[in-house]
Design an enzyme around this catalytic site. Structure first.
Site, PDB file in Angstrom:
ATOM      1  N   HIS A   1       2.610   3.178   2.128  1.00 22.70           N
ATOM      2  CA  HIS A   1       3.962   3.226   2.694  1.00 22.70           C
ATOM      3  C   HIS A   1       4.931   2.439   1.829  1.00 22.70           C
ATOM      4  CE1 HIS A   1       7.097   2.804   5.935  1.00 22.70           C
ATOM      5  NE2 HIS A   1       6.780   4.077   6.046  1.00 22.70           N
ATOM      6  N   CYS A   2       4.465   1.324   1.283  1.00 21.13           N
ATOM      7  CA  CYS A   2       5.320   0.485   0.457  1.00 21.13           C
ATOM      8  C   CYS A   2       5.802   1.159  -0.810  1.00 21.13           C
ATOM      9  CB  CYS A   2       4.586  -0.797   0.069  1.00 21.13           C
ATOM     10  SG  CYS A   2       4.082  -1.840   1.439  1.00 21.13           S
ATOM     11  N   ILE A   3       5.036   2.142  -1.298  1.00 24.69           N
ATOM     12  CA  ILE A   3       5.375   2.746  -2.600  1.00 24.69           C
ATOM     13  C   ILE A   3       6.029   4.117  -2.451  1.00 24.69           C
ATOM     14  CG2 ILE A   3       3.501   1.485  -3.707  1.00 24.69           C
ATOM     15  CD1 ILE A   3       1.966   4.146  -3.915  1.00 24.69           C
TER      16      ILE A   3
ATOM     17  N   SER B   1       0.839  -1.196   0.000  1.00 24.33           N
ATOM     18  CA  SER B   1       0.000   0.000   0.000  1.00 24.33           C
ATOM     19  C   SER B   1       0.876   1.248   0.000  1.00 24.33           C
ATOM     20  CB  SER B   1      -0.963  -0.015   1.186  1.00 24.33           C
ATOM     21  OG  SER B   1      -1.960   0.972   1.008  1.00 24.33           O
TER      22      SER B   1
END
Length: 337
Positions: free
Chosen positions: A329-331, A327
């Protein structure tokens, strides 16, 4: 030399992210994922509730079609760069920005596709490209580490999980003591706090940014199970208990704040997916929180708002991005002032 990784809530020079670009990877979710990324970027650049300036956002686009599409979707003040990458998970493939003796530096680590599960062209090198675009010198380490595997309090305490960091599919010979020594040398860690396992079916092997996040010195947010069929019920309860027994590098007993998990979310094949309201990005003025259309969303937003009264809290649907495994934070990756 002193190495310091500022906390995510410290002032940012910029936030870096990626534009969904690979049609063969995203297929029917390409356009919906682009819409979700565009909504995130729009929220991050907006001013805050007290007039705080929003973030400067840099977006990487892979290929001419992706660049033109991003430029058409995004506001003029957003910087768009054409740069090759495998996929959008810049938290893991990009650099961790830090300060060394007060000067900016980009920390780079080996990347092996989350234990050789997803090996894509250019992912191993995109972090160097980001550092060059940021005009920041690089400090390279020779071990595998993804940025989502570690969370920082800005005072030398690192949260992580044994499931990921000690997994033999990353650094085959690592023990807990060897990992701590590497984190001390290359991340400026003064104390490492170890949790066990992450969310069910998380292909990252338990990234900590899905299960526990520092939200201030001595303060950690985690998730409480939501619904009688929450697939992570036992694990989430264990995480909260383990955190309650921990102290940070300053010797403070951790204050634990729990928000609800999204509960049981499955994909089209009926498989549980690793959805998390904790996978938010903390901007200068706005915190963007992933939502999944579950009844837990409003309570999660209220809990995060209480913890960050100076920020605007924006919940944005992240179901399309989640099909890729993560989501907001991951990107993203923040670059501190």
């Amino acid at each position: 030399m002193t190495l310091h990784i500022p906390a995510e809530w410290s002032p940012h020079k910029a936030i870096w992210t990626c534009w969904p670009s690979a049609a063969d990877l995203w297929q029917e979710n390409l356009v919906p994922a682009r819409a979700e990324v565009a909504a995130m970027v729009a929220a991050l650049i907006a001013p805050g509730p007290r007039g705080q300036a929003g973030d400067i956002v840099h977006v990487l686009a892979c290929g001419q079609e992706s660049y033109a599409n991003a430029r058409a979707w995004l506001a003029p003040q957003v910087f768009v760069h054409e740069l090759d990458f495998g996929d959008i998970w810049l938290r893991d493939t990009g650099p961790i920005f830090a300060k060394q003796d007060g000067r900016p530096i980009a920390l780079r680590f080996k990347f092996n596709g989350w234990g050789e599960k997803y090996l894509l062209d250019h992912d191993e090198h995109v972090g160097d490209g980001v550092a060059r675009l940021a005009a920041t010198s690089i400090q390279a380490s020779q071990f595998v580490l993804e940025g989502g595997a570690v969370d920082h309090d800005g005072e030398g305490t690192i949260l992580t999980t044994r499931q990921c960091v000690l997994n033999t599919n990353r650094n085959r010979t690592w023990t807990q003591s060897l990992a701590e020594a590497a984190f001390k040398e290359c991340l400026g860690a003064q104390k490492v706090l170890w949790l066990g396992d992450g969310l069910l079916n998380d292909h990252t092997d338990g990234h900590v940014d899905n299960i526990a996040r520092f939200i201030g010195p001595g303060r950690v947010m985690c998730m409480a199970p939501f619904g009688h069929d929450d697939p992570n019920q036992v694990q989430l309860q264990q995480i909260a208990f383990d955190l309650s027994q921990m102290t940070d590098s300053a010797g403070r007993q951790l204050e634990i704040i729990a928000i609800p998990s999204p509960g049981r979310i499955v994909n089209e094949q009926g498989e549980v997916v690793p959805a998390s309201h904790l996978n938010f990005i903390i901007g200068n003025a706005t915190i963007v929180v992933p939502l999944y259309g579950t009844a837990s969303g409003d309570a999660a937003l209220r809990g995060i708002s209480s913890a960050f009264p100076q920020h605007r809290i924006v919940g944005i649907k992240s179901s399309a991005i989640l099909t890729g495994g993560g989501s907001f934070h991951c990107i993203t990756q923040q670059e501190p002032v």
